[in-house]
Write an enzyme that holds these catalytic residues in place. Structure first.
Site, PDB file in Angstrom:
ATOM      1  N   ASN A 140      41.216  40.076  37.420  1.00 15.76           N
ATOM      2  CA  ASN A 140      40.095  40.716  36.891  1.00 15.76           C
ATOM      3  C   ASN A 140      40.610  41.711  36.035  1.00 15.76           C
ATOM      4  O   ASN A 140      41.261  42.647  36.251  1.00 15.76           O
ATOM      5  CB  ASN A 140      39.262  41.481  37.838  1.00 15.76           C
ATOM      6  CG  ASN A 140      38.221  42.442  37.403  1.00 15.76           C
ATOM      7  OD1 ASN A 140      37.821  41.987  36.279  1.00 15.76           O
ATOM      8  ND2 ASN A 140      37.641  42.766  38.206  1.00 15.76           N
ATOM      9  N   TRP A 141      40.572  41.503  34.623  1.00  7.83           N
ATOM     10  CA  TRP A 141      41.153  42.345  33.271  1.00  7.83           C
ATOM     11  C   TRP A 141      40.237  43.301  33.077  1.00  7.83           C
ATOM     12  O   TRP A 141      40.762  44.174  32.355  1.00  7.83           O
ATOM     13  CB  TRP A 141      41.153  41.035  32.110  1.00  7.83           C
ATOM     14  CG  TRP A 141      42.389  40.237  32.580  1.00  7.83           C
ATOM     15  CD1 TRP A 141      43.105  39.957  33.423  1.00  7.83           C
ATOM     16  CD2 TRP A 141      42.702  39.206  31.620  1.00  7.83           C
ATOM     17  NE1 TRP A 141      43.909  38.933  33.362  1.00  7.83           N
ATOM     18  CE2 TRP A 141      43.786  38.265  32.216  1.00  7.83           C
ATOM     19  CE3 TRP A 141      42.391  38.727  30.173  1.00  7.83           C
ATOM     20  CZ2 TRP A 141      44.363  37.312  31.572  1.00  7.83           C
ATOM     21  CZ3 TRP A 141      43.025  37.899  29.605  1.00  7.83           C
ATOM     22  CH2 TRP A 141      43.864  36.841  30.198  1.00  7.83           C
ATOM     23  N   LYS A 142      39.208  43.437  33.650  1.00 12.47           N
ATOM     24  CA  LYS A 142      38.278  44.638  33.601  1.00 12.47           C
ATOM     25  C   LYS A 142      38.070  44.768  32.063  1.00 12.47           C
ATOM     26  O   LYS A 142      37.962  43.922  31.449  1.00 12.47           O
ATOM     27  CB  LYS A 142      38.900  45.779  34.367  1.00 12.47           C
ATOM     28  CG  LYS A 142      38.899  45.244  35.851  1.00 12.47           C
ATOM     29  CD  LYS A 142      39.240  46.534  36.713  1.00 12.47           C
ATOM     30  CE  LYS A 142      39.312  46.275  38.068  1.00 12.47           C
ATOM     31  NZ  LYS A 142      39.486  47.365  39.112  1.00 12.47           N
ATOM     32  N   HIS A 160      30.822  43.717  41.511  1.00  6.15           N
ATOM     33  CA  HIS A 160      32.065  44.594  41.676  1.00  6.15           C
ATOM     34  C   HIS A 160      31.931  45.994  41.953  1.00  6.15           C
ATOM     35  O   HIS A 160      30.772  46.433  41.428  1.00  6.15           O
ATOM     36  CB  HIS A 160      32.864  44.334  40.509  1.00  6.15           C
ATOM     37  CG  HIS A 160      34.381  45.165  40.489  1.00  6.15           C
ATOM     38  ND1 HIS A 160      34.545  46.344  40.480  1.00  6.15           N
ATOM     39  CD2 HIS A 160      35.402  44.343  40.790  1.00  6.15           C
ATOM     40  CE1 HIS A 160      35.730  46.366  40.640  1.00  6.15           C
ATOM     41  NE2 HIS A 160      36.277  45.312  40.738  1.00  6.15           N
ATOM     42  N   GLU A 215      32.751  48.700  40.567  1.00  9.32           N
ATOM     43  CA  GLU A 215      32.520  49.214  39.416  1.00  9.32           C
ATOM     44  C   GLU A 215      31.202  49.022  38.887  1.00  9.32           C
ATOM     45  O   GLU A 215      30.557  50.179  38.435  1.00  9.32           O
ATOM     46  CB  GLU A 215      33.568  49.019  38.608  1.00  9.32           C
ATOM     47  CG  GLU A 215      34.883  49.561  38.852  1.00  9.32           C
ATOM     48  CD  GLU A 215      36.363  48.907  38.483  1.00  9.32           C
ATOM     49  OE1 GLU A 215      36.232  47.947  37.794  1.00  9.32           O
ATOM     50  OE2 GLU A 215      37.280  49.056  39.193  1.00  9.32           O
ATOM     51  N   GLU A 252      36.792  44.120  48.947  1.00 13.26           N
ATOM     52  CA  GLU A 252      37.599  45.345  47.848  1.00 13.26           C
ATOM     53  C   GLU A 252      37.215  46.524  48.572  1.00 13.26           C
ATOM     54  O   GLU A 252      36.196  47.197  48.013  1.00 13.26           O
ATOM     55  CB  GLU A 252      37.404  44.935  46.398  1.00 13.26           C
ATOM     56  CG  GLU A 252      37.551  43.833  45.756  1.00 13.26           C
ATOM     57  CD  GLU A 252      37.957  43.731  44.350  1.00 13.26           C
ATOM     58  OE1 GLU A 252      38.779  43.277  43.861  1.00 13.26           O
ATOM     59  OE2 GLU A 252      36.755  44.399  43.533  1.00 13.26           O
ATOM     60  N   GLY A 292      42.742  50.321  42.244  1.00 13.18           N
ATOM     61  CA  GLY A 292      43.241  51.045  41.215  1.00 13.18           C
ATOM     62  C   GLY A 292      43.759  52.437  41.739  1.00 13.18           C
ATOM     63  O   GLY A 292      44.400  53.221  40.802  1.00 13.18           O
ATOM     64  N   SER A 319      44.613  47.010  44.704  1.00 10.61           N
ATOM     65  CA  SER A 319      45.974  47.536  44.365  1.00 10.61           C
ATOM     66  C   SER A 319      46.947  46.189  45.182  1.00 10.61           C
ATOM     67  O   SER A 319      47.924  46.543  45.474  1.00 10.61           O
ATOM     68  CB  SER A 319      46.354  48.688  45.225  1.00 10.61           C
ATOM     69  OG  SER A 319      45.643  49.914  44.532  1.00 10.61           O
ATOM     70  N   GLY A 339      43.579  43.390  40.028  1.00  8.96           N
ATOM     71  CA  GLY A 339      43.076  44.108  38.806  1.00  8.96           C
ATOM     72  C   GLY A 339      44.370  44.496  38.144  1.00  8.96           C
ATOM     73  O   GLY A 339      44.914  43.735  37.376  1.00  8.96           O
ATOM     74  N   GLY A 340      44.756  45.714  38.222  1.00  8.48           N
ATOM     75  CA  GLY A 340      46.163  46.226  37.399  1.00  8.48           C
ATOM     76  C   GLY A 340      47.060  45.134  37.233  1.00  8.48           C
ATOM     77  O   GLY A 340      47.738  45.054  36.419  1.00  8.48           O
TER      78      GLY A 340
HETATM   79  P1  13P Z   1      43.304  46.835  41.347  1.00  5.01           P
HETATM   80  O1  13P Z   1      44.225  45.655  41.735  1.00  5.01           O
HETATM   81  O2  13P Z   1      43.796  47.184  39.977  1.00  5.01           O
HETATM   82  O3  13P Z   1      43.346  47.751  42.597  1.00  5.01           O
HETATM   83  O4  13P Z   1      41.849  46.353  41.120  1.00  5.01           O
HETATM   84  C1  13P Z   1      41.220  45.489  42.051  1.00  5.01           C
HETATM   85  C2  13P Z   1      40.021  45.140  41.625  1.00  5.01           C
HETATM   86  O5  13P Z   1      38.848  45.811  41.562  1.00  5.01           O
HETATM   87  C3  13P Z   1      39.926  43.824  41.122  1.00  5.01           C
HETATM   88  O6  13P Z   1      38.582  43.229  40.929  1.00  5.01           O
END
Ligand code: 13P
Length: 252
Positions: A9-11, A95, A97, A167, A173, A213, A234-235
């Site tokens: 997920n590149w956000k 998600h 967010e 999640e 993050g 993470s 994510g990251g």
């Molecule tokens: P991180 O891997 O950056 O913690 O993000 C997880 C995430 O929200 C994937 O959708």
């Protein structure tokens, strides 16, 4: 045996050129990978580029969101036809967010889920508790409510198409990962809840990813848990090498 699914997920990261470069590097190493499902979820503006780059590979494309409406006067929204036009196969729904910053509710997520299934987009439905909720000992109440509300009125036979992503919000993050035991505990709770609501076939076939993470250093202990069927990254998905290392661990 459920196949692992590793999704990046590149956000709201990566320009068109950066997304193209990242997907080229991932495709170079994992074009023929069939033992794990690899899904890249770029921003809308890069979907066309990434989709073209991976078109001859086993790598699939996911969107980070979409509208439950078909088309019309919905400024700023993206429809399933627009996604399918670009060969998008998956869509992330709910998600944390989007729940936190854009007011998405379980009810809206349920509408999107019904639309995605109706239009043959594979939904990745996100659930997870906040730090406050975990500290107050209500994690499973929160997860149960999210699962029951988001999956309302979904036919049991659709669970082969559905991916749930657990999640924990406090792990996203932050560099803090749920321990393998904490994650497994919630994953098995989710599977049990699906068993109770939709039957054992649905529970056995549904894939449940962990997200928060996840990185090469903790992927192995998470991915070897019996109820963890992949990761929503994510990251660590923003760098081809880090993402590739996780894919390699998932391949086993
Ligand atoms: P991180 O891997 O950056 O913690 O993000 C997880 C995430 O929200 C994937 O959708």
């Amino acid at each position: 045996m459920r196949k692992n699914i590793i999704a990046g997920n590149w956000k709201m990261n990566k320009t068109f050129d950066e997304a193209s470069e990242l997907s080229r590097l991932i495709a170079r190493d994992y074009a023929d990978c069939t033992s794990v499902d690899i899904v890249l979820c770029p921003s809308f503006t890069s979907i066309k580029a990434v989709s073209d780059i991976v078109s001859e590979t086993q790598i699939q494309i996911g969107a980070q969101n979409f509208s439950h409406e078909d088309d019309g006067a919905f400024t700023g929204e993206i429809s399933y036809t627009m996604l399918k036009d670009l060969f998008v196969k998956y869509v992330i729904l709910g998600h944390s967010e989007r729940r936190e910053f854009f007011g998405e509710t379980d009810d809206l997520i349920n509408k999107k889920l019904i639309k995605a299934l109706d239009k043959n987009l594979k939904p990745i439905v996100c659930v997870g508790e906040s730090l406050n909720e975990r500290e107050n000992g209500v994690t499973k109440d929160i997860i149960k409510n999210q699962i029951d509300s988001c999956l309302l009125n979904i036919p049991s036979e659709k669970f082969s198409e559905i991916i749930i992503a657990y999640e924990p919000v406090w792990a996203i993050g932050t560099g803090k990962t749920a321990t393998a035991e904490q994650a497994q505990d919630v994953h098995s709770f989710i599977r049990q809840r699906i068993n109770d609501q939709f039957g054992s076939d649905a529970a056995n076939i549904v894939r449940i990813q962990y997200g928060g993470s996840m990185k090469a250093s903790n992927a192995k202990e998470l991915l070897t848990q019996p109820d963890i069927d992949g990761g929503l990254i994510g990251g660590a998905s923003l760098d081809a090498q880090s993402f590739g290392e996780i894919v390699k661990i998932a391949i086993g």
